[in-house]
Design a protein around this motif. Structure first.
Motif, PDB file in Angstrom:
ATOM      1  N   ALA A   1       0.823  -1.214   0.000  1.00  0.00           N
ATOM      2  CA  ALA A   1       0.000   0.000   0.000  1.00  0.00           C
ATOM      3  C   ALA A   1       0.856   1.261   0.000  1.00  0.00           C
ATOM      4  N   THR A   2       0.363   2.251  -0.711  1.00  0.00           N
ATOM      5  CA  THR A   2       1.014   3.566  -0.758  1.00  0.00           C
ATOM      6  C   THR A   2       0.171   4.622  -0.062  1.00  0.00           C
ATOM      7  N   THR A   3      -0.988   4.222   0.435  1.00  0.00           N
ATOM      8  CA  THR A   3      -1.869   5.118   1.179  1.00  0.00           C
ATOM      9  C   THR A   3      -1.877   4.682   2.640  1.00  0.00           C
ATOM     10  N   PRO A   4      -2.218   5.594   3.540  1.00  0.00           N
ATOM     11  CA  PRO A   4      -2.235   5.214   4.961  1.00  0.00           C
ATOM     12  C   PRO A   4      -3.393   4.275   5.277  1.00  0.00           C
ATOM     13  N   ARG A   5      -3.178   3.461   6.302  1.00  0.00           N
ATOM     14  CA  ARG A   5      -4.237   2.554   6.749  1.00  0.00           C
ATOM     15  C   ARG A   5      -5.384   3.363   7.348  1.00  0.00           C
ATOM     16  N   ARG A   6      -6.596   2.988   6.932  1.00  0.00           N
ATOM     17  CA  ARG A   6      -7.820   3.569   7.457  1.00  0.00           C
ATOM     18  C   ARG A   6      -8.860   2.462   7.538  1.00  0.00           C
ATOM     19  N   PRO A   7      -9.896   2.647   8.343  1.00  0.00           N
ATOM     20  CA  PRO A   7     -10.954   1.634   8.407  1.00  0.00           C
ATOM     21  C   PRO A   7     -11.646   1.483   7.048  1.00  0.00           C
ATOM     22  N   ALA A   8     -12.077   0.275   6.766  1.00  0.00           N
ATOM     23  CA  ALA A   8     -12.736  -0.016   5.486  1.00  0.00           C
ATOM     24  C   ALA A   8     -13.904   0.923   5.235  1.00  0.00           C
ATOM     25  N   HIS A   9     -14.722   1.177   6.245  1.00  0.00           N
ATOM     26  CA  HIS A   9     -15.908   2.013   6.025  1.00  0.00           C
ATOM     27  C   HIS A   9     -15.525   3.425   5.576  1.00  0.00           C
TER      28      HIS A   9
END
Length: 175
Positions: free
Chosen positions: A145-153
């Protein structure tokens, strides 16, 4: 007709690794997703889109199908951003029973959706998909991943906001 953003059919490394990963079904509470190890061919994609919509004037050039759920619903990269690579195209799902929608704004965000325990079908068919975080898929996302982790929703809501008429536009193609 949607202009294809890219003619690239090379399979992104993140999807290749996902195809080698076993998805935990968790007695029906897990992710219902079977990733492919290559994109469907252009011909297969066109046949699928024509069958799904009943519209034989369409071609599938704007889609790169890379997996399915247990009922045959398909996940694809939707090549709608001209000039950008496949990994920057949104992920969409078109279910076997007519459900369709945007899952994530790009491949990186899709990896975080999977890591959070939500598959493409669950993202589209359930407003609040109660996924279980998956450490194996989280590790895959961390590597690619190149984007930060965030909740799926959050990821799903942002993608829907960016492409609010996707489902309507697809249904308008149906005959």
């Amino acid at each position: 007709m949607i202009e294809t953003a890219t003619d690239d059919r090379s399979f992104p490394p993140a999807l290749a690794e996902a195809a080698r990963t076993e998805f935990a079904r968790a007695d029906g509470d897990g992710i219902d997703f079977e990733p492919y190890d290559a994109f469907d061919s252009a011909e297969e994609t066109t046949d699928w889109l024509r069958s799904w919509t009943g519209n034989h004037d369409l071609d599938g050039g704007a889609y790169r199908v890379f997996g399915q759920d247990g009922t045959g619903g398909l996940a694809a990269l939707w090549c709608v951003r001209p000039g950008l690579p496949l990994a920057e195209q949104p992920v969409v799902f078109m279910g076997s029973e007519g459900a369709c929608g945007v899952v994530a704004g790009n491949l990186s965000d899709f990896l975080w959706v999977l890591a959070d325990g939500t598959g493409p079908m669950e993202a589209v068919e359930y407003d609040d998909a109660p996924g279980r975080a998956d450490p194996v898929l989280a590790s895959l996302a961390e590597r690619h991943a190149t984007t930060p982790r965030r909740p799926a929703h959050e990821i799903i809501a942002r993608a829907r906001a960016e492409f609010p008429t996707y489902a309507e536009d697809v249904r308008a193609l149906c005959r």
